[in-house]
Design a protein around this motif. Structure first.
Motif, PDB file in Angstrom:
ATOM      1  N   ASP A   1      42.890  46.154  49.704  1.00  0.00           N
ATOM      2  CA  ASP A   1      42.057  45.583  48.636  1.00  0.00           C
ATOM      3  C   ASP A   1      41.739  44.118  48.924  1.00  0.00           C
ATOM      4  O   ASP A   1      40.618  43.664  48.704  1.00  0.00           O
ATOM      5  N   LYS A   2      42.732  43.386  49.431  1.00  0.00           N
ATOM      6  CA  LYS A   2      42.529  41.973  49.746  1.00  0.00           C
ATOM      7  C   LYS A   2      41.506  41.810  50.875  1.00  0.00           C
ATOM      8  O   LYS A   2      40.640  40.951  50.817  1.00  0.00           O
ATOM      9  N   GLN A   3      41.603  42.648  51.892  1.00  0.00           N
ATOM     10  CA  GLN A   3      40.647  42.571  52.995  1.00  0.00           C
ATOM     11  C   GLN A   3      39.236  42.931  52.540  1.00  0.00           C
ATOM     12  O   GLN A   3      38.255  42.330  52.985  1.00  0.00           O
ATOM     13  N   THR A   4      39.128  43.904  51.643  1.00  0.00           N
ATOM     14  CA  THR A   4      37.813  44.277  51.109  1.00  0.00           C
ATOM     15  C   THR A   4      37.201  43.100  50.358  1.00  0.00           C
ATOM     16  O   THR A   4      36.004  42.802  50.518  1.00  0.00           O
ATOM     17  N   ALA A   5      38.002  42.410  49.561  1.00  0.00           N
ATOM     18  CA  ALA A   5      37.513  41.230  48.836  1.00  0.00           C
ATOM     19  C   ALA A   5      37.096  40.134  49.824  1.00  0.00           C
ATOM     20  O   ALA A   5      36.062  39.475  49.636  1.00  0.00           O
ATOM     21  N   GLN A   6      37.897  39.954  50.891  1.00  0.00           N
ATOM     22  CA  GLN A   6      37.552  38.950  51.906  1.00  0.00           C
ATOM     23  C   GLN A   6      36.257  39.334  52.629  1.00  0.00           C
ATOM     24  O   GLN A   6      35.412  38.477  52.895  1.00  0.00           O
TER      25      GLN A   6
END
Length: 155
Positions: A129-134
């Protein structure tokens, strides 16, 4: 004098090139097999489906689809022949509008699940999820930069 890419810049650029060349082909293959659409045709239909009245002026649609007016016009002509889009003019307003037909809306609804599954499988399922946001932030930043540079260059 040209400043060559350092090793990290080279890795980043090679990753972008791989994504730019492989994802569109994979999406085209899946959409054509399952729905008889190219990725760009699906994008045009999808953008129209999201608009009030399912209509957009061709120049605005070209901008949203990141396409030249000439490329968009060609695709709209094809979609017209298939009965999924029609062109319309509004009295007192400049420009031609692309309008999604009921059959075109049904086509978007039919194709959307396969499209979303492909996007998830090819890209999003491989990220946290964090990578998708990044990725969203980086993609928007790169897109904004590209728009500014192209506008400065007159493209």
């Amino acid at each position: 004098m040209t400043q060559w890419l350092d090793p990290v810049e080279q890795r980043a650029w090679q990753a972008i090139v791989a994504l730019m060349t492989r994802i569109p082909g994979a999406l085209d293959t899946r959409l054509q097999r399952e729905s008889g659409l190219t990725h760009f045709e699906f994008r045009v239909l999808s953008l129209l489906s999201e608009e009030a009245g399912h209509r957009l002026q061709l120049s605005d649609l070209a901008h949203k689809a990141n396409a030249s007016l000439s490329r968009l016009s060609h695709v709209v002509s094809k979609l017209e022949r298939l009965g999924w889009v029609r062109r319309d003019t509004t009295a007192g307003r400049r420009g031609v509008y692309a309008v999604l037909t009921d059959a075109g809306f049904e086509k978007v609804i039919e194709a959307a699940p396969g499209y979303v599954d492909a996007v998830r499988r090819l890209v999003l399922d491989g990220l946290t999820d964090k990578q998708t946001a990044q990725l969203a932030v980086l993609g928007e930043s790169l897109s904004d930069r590209l728009n500014r540079v192209l506008a400065e260059d007159g493209d």
